[in-house]
Design a protein around this motif. Sequence first.
Motif, short mmCIF file in Angstrom:
data_model
loop_
_atom_site.label_atom_id
_atom_site.label_comp_id
_atom_site.label_asym_id
_atom_site.label_seq_id
_atom_site.Cartn_x
_atom_site.Cartn_y
_atom_site.Cartn_z
N SER A 15 0.83 -1.21 0.00
CA SER A 15 0.00 0.00 0.00
C SER A 15 0.86 1.25 0.00
N PHE A 16 0.34 2.31 -0.63
CA PHE A 16 0.96 3.63 -0.62
C PHE A 16 -0.17 4.65 -0.65
N THR A 17 0.13 5.88 -0.27
CA THR A 17 -0.90 6.90 -0.20
C THR A 17 -0.63 7.99 -1.24
N VAL A 18 -1.71 8.52 -1.78
CA VAL A 18 -1.67 9.66 -2.69
C VAL A 18 -2.64 10.68 -2.12
N GLY A 19 -2.14 11.58 -1.29
CA GLY A 19 -3.03 12.48 -0.58
C GLY A 19 -3.97 11.69 0.31
N SER A 20 -5.27 11.85 0.11
CA SER A 20 -6.26 11.16 0.94
C SER A 20 -6.61 9.77 0.43
N VAL A 21 -5.99 9.34 -0.68
CA VAL A 21 -6.31 8.05 -1.28
C VAL A 21 -5.25 7.02 -0.91
N THR A 22 -5.69 5.90 -0.36
CA THR A 22 -4.79 4.77 -0.12
C THR A 22 -4.90 3.81 -1.29
N CYS A 23 -3.78 3.50 -1.90
CA CYS A 23 -3.72 2.59 -3.05
C CYS A 23 -3.04 1.30 -2.62
N ASP A 39 -8.80 3.52 -2.25
CA ASP A 39 -9.71 3.71 -1.13
C ASP A 39 -9.52 5.13 -0.58
N ALA A 40 -10.59 5.93 -0.65
CA ALA A 40 -10.55 7.28 -0.07
C ALA A 40 -11.61 7.43 1.01
N GLY A 41 -12.00 6.32 1.61
CA GLY A 41 -12.97 6.37 2.70
C GLY A 41 -14.40 6.17 2.27
N HIS A 144 -4.75 12.66 -9.55
CA HIS A 144 -4.18 13.93 -9.13
C HIS A 144 -4.30 14.03 -7.61
N PRO A 145 -3.22 14.32 -6.92
CA PRO A 145 -3.29 14.39 -5.45
C PRO A 145 -4.10 15.58 -4.98
N ASP A 146 -4.70 15.42 -3.82
CA ASP A 146 -5.46 16.52 -3.22
C ASP A 146 -4.67 17.17 -2.09
N ALA A 147 -3.35 17.03 -2.14
CA ALA A 147 -2.48 17.65 -1.14
C ALA A 147 -1.23 18.19 -1.84
N GLU A 148 -0.69 19.29 -1.33
CA GLU A 148 0.49 19.89 -1.92
C GLU A 148 1.72 19.02 -1.67
N GLY A 149 2.64 19.04 -2.62
CA GLY A 149 3.89 18.31 -2.46
C GLY A 149 3.80 16.83 -2.73
N VAL A 150 2.66 16.35 -3.21
CA VAL A 150 2.47 14.94 -3.51
C VAL A 150 2.49 14.77 -5.03
N VAL A 152 1.81 13.38 -8.88
CA VAL A 152 0.75 12.73 -9.64
C VAL A 152 1.10 11.26 -9.80
N HIS A 153 0.08 10.40 -9.79
CA HIS A 153 0.27 8.97 -10.00
C HIS A 153 -0.49 8.54 -11.24
N LEU A 154 0.17 7.79 -12.12
CA LEU A 154 -0.41 7.31 -13.37
C LEU A 154 -0.49 5.79 -13.33
N PHE A 155 -1.67 5.26 -13.64
CA PHE A 155 -1.87 3.81 -13.76
C PHE A 155 -1.95 3.51 -15.26
N THR A 156 -0.88 2.97 -15.81
CA THR A 156 -0.68 2.98 -17.26
C THR A 156 -1.01 1.66 -17.95
N GLY A 157 -1.49 0.66 -17.22
CA GLY A 157 -1.76 -0.61 -17.87
C GLY A 157 -0.52 -1.13 -18.55
N ASP A 158 -0.64 -1.58 -19.80
CA ASP A 158 0.52 -2.09 -20.53
C ASP A 158 1.01 -1.10 -21.58
N SER A 159 0.69 0.18 -21.42
CA SER A 159 1.15 1.16 -22.39
C SER A 159 2.51 1.74 -22.07
N LEU A 160 2.89 1.76 -20.79
CA LEU A 160 4.18 2.32 -20.38
C LEU A 160 4.70 1.56 -19.18
N PHE A 161 5.95 1.11 -19.31
CA PHE A 161 6.66 0.39 -18.25
C PHE A 161 8.00 1.07 -17.99
N PRO A 162 8.66 0.74 -16.87
CA PRO A 162 10.07 1.09 -16.77
C PRO A 162 10.83 0.40 -17.91
#
Length: 220
Positions: A15-23, A39-41, A144-150, A152-162
Motif C-alpha cells: 500500500s501507498f498513499t496519494v493524498g487522501s487516497v490509499t492505493c 480507497d478514499a474512505g 491527481h493528489p489533493d495535497a500539496e507536495g504529492v 501525480v500517480h499514473l496507472f498505465t496498464g501495458d502502455s508504459l513500463f520502466p
Amino acid sequence: MPGLFHTSVELSPVSFTVGSVTCTKISVGPMDNNAYLLDAGGPLVLIDAADDAQRLLTLIAGRPVAAVVTTHQHHDHVQALAEVVHATGAQAWAGAPDVAAIADQTGIESTPVWSGEQIETAAIKLEVIGLVGHTPGSITLVLHPDAEGVPVHLFTGDSLFPGGVGATRSPSQFTSLLDDVTREIFDRFDNQTIVHPGHGDSATLGDQRGQLSEWRARGW
C-alpha cells in the motif's frame, strides 16, 4: 510488455498513499498482473480485475466498490472482471475502442471512456488518457493528489513500463503508442510523476525521460 521489463517479486499486497487516497497494489495470476485498489474512505475503485477473483474479493473484504476499470482488452487483464463485478455490483469502465472486445471475452458491458473524460465516484476522481497502440482502446488513469507536495500517480496498464512502451504488432502501432505516450504523458507531467504499470515495478517519469530517443531508435 517491452523487452526491458522489471518483474515484481512482491507476493503480498503493498500500500501507498496519494493524498487522501490509499492505493493497494496486488500481483495476481500467472503473468504477474498488477491490480490496484483505491480507497478514499468511500466506495472503492479497482483498476484491472486481471485474475484470481477470490484474492481480489478478499482484499475488497466486503466493502462497497463503485467502479472496476479495465486498462485494456487483453485477456490477462480481464480474467476476474465478470466475477468481481457480479460479486460487488460495481460499474465496469474501459477505453471506448476496447469495450466490445472486453464484452466478448467476459460478458461485461463496460461504460466507455476516452481522453478528456473522468471516472468519478463519491471520493475518487480519475482522469482518463487514451493511448493507441498496445490496443486500440488502452487507457491510462491519472490520480491527481489533493495535497500539496504529492506527485501525480499514473496507472498505465501495458502502455508504459520502466524501460519502454508496451508491446505492439507493427511499426505504425509502435509509432502511434510512443507518440501518444510522449505527448500525453511525458510532455504533460513532471519528473516526480509516478508510473504504476500493469505488470512489475513502478518508476518515476524522471527515471525514463532520457530514454525516449533510445526507445524510438530501437523501435520497441
